[in-house]
Design an enzyme around this catalytic site. Structure first.
Site, PDB file in Angstrom:
ATOM      1  N   GLY A 357       0.824  -1.197   0.000  1.00 43.93           N
ATOM      2  CA  GLY A 357       0.000   0.000   0.000  1.00 43.93           C
ATOM      3  C   GLY A 357       0.862   1.253   0.000  1.00 43.93           C
ATOM      4  O   GLY A 357       2.092   1.171   0.046  1.00 43.93           O
ATOM      5  N   CYS A 384       6.128  -5.752   0.537  1.00 41.43           N
ATOM      6  CA  CYS A 384       6.396  -4.349   0.205  1.00 41.43           C
ATOM      7  C   CYS A 384       6.215  -3.459   1.433  1.00 41.43           C
ATOM      8  O   CYS A 384       7.047  -3.483   2.327  1.00 41.43           O
ATOM      9  CB  CYS A 384       5.504  -3.912  -0.963  1.00 41.43           C
ATOM     10  SG  CYS A 384       6.099  -2.420  -1.792  1.00 41.43           S
ATOM     11  N   HIS A 510       7.044  -7.873  -4.812  1.00 37.34           N
ATOM     12  CA  HIS A 510       5.681  -8.418  -4.866  1.00 37.34           C
ATOM     13  C   HIS A 510       5.708  -9.839  -5.423  1.00 37.34           C
ATOM     14  O   HIS A 510       5.574 -10.043  -6.634  1.00 37.34           O
ATOM     15  CB  HIS A 510       4.808  -7.546  -5.766  1.00 37.34           C
ATOM     16  CG  HIS A 510       4.472  -6.210  -5.196  1.00 37.34           C
ATOM     17  ND1 HIS A 510       3.244  -5.933  -4.628  1.00 37.34           N
ATOM     18  CD2 HIS A 510       5.202  -5.074  -5.101  1.00 37.34           C
ATOM     19  CE1 HIS A 510       3.233  -4.676  -4.209  1.00 37.34           C
ATOM     20  NE2 HIS A 510       4.410  -4.136  -4.482  1.00 37.34           N
ATOM     21  N   GLU A 512       3.490 -12.051  -5.326  1.00 37.99           N
ATOM     22  CA  GLU A 512       2.186 -12.463  -5.858  1.00 37.99           C
ATOM     23  C   GLU A 512       2.064 -12.276  -7.368  1.00 37.99           C
ATOM     24  O   GLU A 512       1.310 -12.983  -8.040  1.00 37.99           O
ATOM     25  CB  GLU A 512       1.051 -11.704  -5.148  1.00 37.99           C
ATOM     26  CG  GLU A 512       0.928 -10.221  -5.461  1.00 37.99           C
ATOM     27  CD  GLU A 512       1.784  -9.308  -4.590  1.00 37.99           C
ATOM     28  OE1 GLU A 512       1.472  -8.111  -4.496  1.00 37.99           O
ATOM     29  OE2 GLU A 512       2.774  -9.809  -4.009  1.00 37.99           O
TER      30      GLU A 512
END
Length: 544
Positions: A357, A384, A510, A512
């Site tokens: 975020g 992150c 990241h 993902e």
């Protein structure tokens, strides 16, 4: 194959029907027949890319290896095809107009009035064909964002019309995804919205070759015949897309409907046997027949919209299937985490993931979540900003640096354990300060991440502005938080671990983004496995 074939996917009646999933499913079927296939997304908004969009507005921003900030549909493309995408796979109206205006300023259109036709449409056609002309693909599927009839989409629809004419018969086609709503009061499905949508498309000079009809109820033979007749498509080209339990069922559903067969016939492609979905179906079998179950808390500040963390949720599905574990993800809003509420919110969790975020909203809740995971030995993965929160939490509560913070949250903090790189400090353009795309990371021998990846050098995707401050590295490591991954060129810390904890890892990148059906990300696989061990130990302790 001598010439690349082009398939255009448009949407009608309403948005969010799943054009990306249909495009990815068709691509999967064609790929499994041996055709080199890729997908691109044309987005009609005027932002140059979705990088500056609020996740509530547009869902997550997906990042490619080459550093492009793109639409989340590219995540679906990669997860289904297991083939990396790039900047060429996502084009926005903003990027199109920016390019045309730059050409005009350079004098490339001297003497000409720059107009939507031909200059904007020519630019769109050029972008559509970049992938096809690379020689790497037999088939390019292009998804047109938005809904037919939207004023923003008109230049794209016109470009498709021109391109179909230029490509000639058998080299291009249009699939129109539409909605067949069910009216409960009347007790029937209605075709009129689809008829109007197809009519709108035809008013722009484009005839749909295939109708993919999203529906909650089975389409009768009579209704299919009616759609074919009124929308001027062949009966076999009316494809039912009924609600599925998982998006990963859709390729098989499209196979049953014969979508790939209709497409190959239209494009004069050889139809040799059935697609090989052996590996895909093995994944589905594991997904639908879990042997265990875990609950993982996803701590974020955009949790109201599931698409904000789409890649993370899909990575859990991949990792869960790999482990034959059902992963229940419990979304927890970081703004709602207080000292009074945290024990109740977290008591049933088997793992805690603190999500990425930007900005300072909800930060203290994320820090409390990290502290809970650290102190209660709950498996923890920080991604992150989540990794940065782990560094801040450890600095405050273990090192005793009460004012420890990121300069993103507090520019004047006395203990900037997370900070901007020196080279970034004078850049005012938001996009210019980001570290984007794939960066190398060297893993420390005998670390948990080295064991997980089973290699010493990895390549992972980034999307962030602030970094671990190396001025604090020695003090943090002496206290027990070890930097186990670093970029070999810049020396920037990419991974932190807590060896004294059963499973505590924070990563600046990241992971993902690189998880696919064929290759579940090893970090997520290991995290889910650790959550199961925690759940089993907790159960044993309860029974003792």
């Amino acid at each position: 194959m001598a010439k690349t074939k082009y398939i255009f996917v448009t949407g009608g009646v309403t948005s969010s029907l799943g054009k990306g999933i249909i495009a990815a499913s068709l691509a999967k079927l064609l790929q499994s027949r041996g055709y080199r296939t890729t997908i691109q997304k044309l987005d009609p908004y005027i932002n140059v890319d979705p990088g500056t969009l609020n996740p509530y507005e547009h869902g997550e921003c997906y990042v490619t290896d080459d550093g492009a900030e793109t639409d989340l549909d590219l995540g679906h493309y990669e997860r289904f095809l297991n083939v990396p995408t790039s900047q060429a796979n996502n084009v926005t109206t903003g990027r199109i107009y920016q390019s045309v205006i730059e050409k005009e300023r350079r004098g490339e259109f001297l003497g000409k009035t720059v107009q939507v036709i031909p200059h904007i449409t020519n630019e769109i056609k050029e972008r559509i064909q970049i992938l096809g002309k690379s020689g790497n693909y037999d088939i390019v599927i292009t998804e047109i964002g938005g809904t037919v009839g939207d004023i923003e989409s008109l230049p794209y629809i016109e470009s498709v019309r021109q391109l179909l004419w230029e490509l000639g018969e058998g080299n291009g086609m249009v699939i129109h995804l539409t909605l067949v709503p069910y009216l409960s009061a009347a007790g029937e499905l209605k075709t009129k919205p689809t008829q109007h949508s197809v009519k709108t498309l035809m008013e722009s000079g484009i005839k749909a070759d295939v109708l993919v009809c999203r529906t909650e109820h089975e389409l009768s033979e009579e209704l299919r015949h009616k759609l074919a007749l009124f929308c001027n498509v062949k009966r076999e080209a009316v494809i039912q897309s009924i609600d599925a339990k998982t998006i990963y069922d859709v390729p098989n559903l499209m196979l049953q409907e014969g979508l790939d067969t209709v497409v190959m016939k239209k494009l004069d492609l050889a139809d040799d046997g059935m697609p090989d979905l052996t590996r895909w179906n093995k994944f589905l079998t594991k997904l639908k027949n879990p042997k265990s179950e875990v609950t993982i808390g996803l701590v974020g500040k955009y949790v109201e919209l599931q698409d904000s963390y789409k890649s993370i949720l899909e990575a859990f599905i991949h990792a869960g299937a790999e482990n034959e574990i059902k992963v229940n993800v419990e979304s927890i809003h970081s703004e709602h985490i207080t000292e009074k509420t945290i024990a109740e919110k977290f008591k049933n969790l088997d793992g805690i993931l603190v999500a990425p975020g930007f900005g300072d909203r909800g930060i203290e809740g994320k820090i409390r979540a990290v502290q809970y995971a650290r102190e209660h030995n709950v498996p923890f993965l920080g991604i992150c900003l989540g990794m940065q929160m782990a560094v801040i939490e450890f600095s405050r509560n273990v090192l005793g640096l009460d004012s420890a913070n990121s300069t993103e949250m507090n520019p004047n903090t006395a203990s900037p354990v997370i900070n901007l790189m020196e080279a970034q400090k004078d850049i005012t353009d938001k996009g210019g300060t980001m570290r984007l795309g794939a960066w190398e990371c060297e893993l420390k021998e005998e670390s948990k991440v080295h064991d997980i990846y089973e290699k010493s050098m990895i390549l992972e995707r980034h999307r962030h502005r602030y970094e671990f401050n190396n001025d604090y590295k020695e003090r943090l490591e002496n206290a027990g938080l070890i930097a186990t991954g670093r970029n070999p060129k810049t020396g920037l810390v990419e991974i932190v671990e807590l060896p004294s904890h059963p499973w505590f890892i924070g990563v600046q990148y990241h992971p993902e983004y690189k998880s696919t059906v064929a290759n579940p990300h090893p970090l997520f696989v290991a995290f889910v496995k650790a959550a199961l061990i925690f759940a089993e130990n907790k159960q044993d302790a309860t029974m003792a």
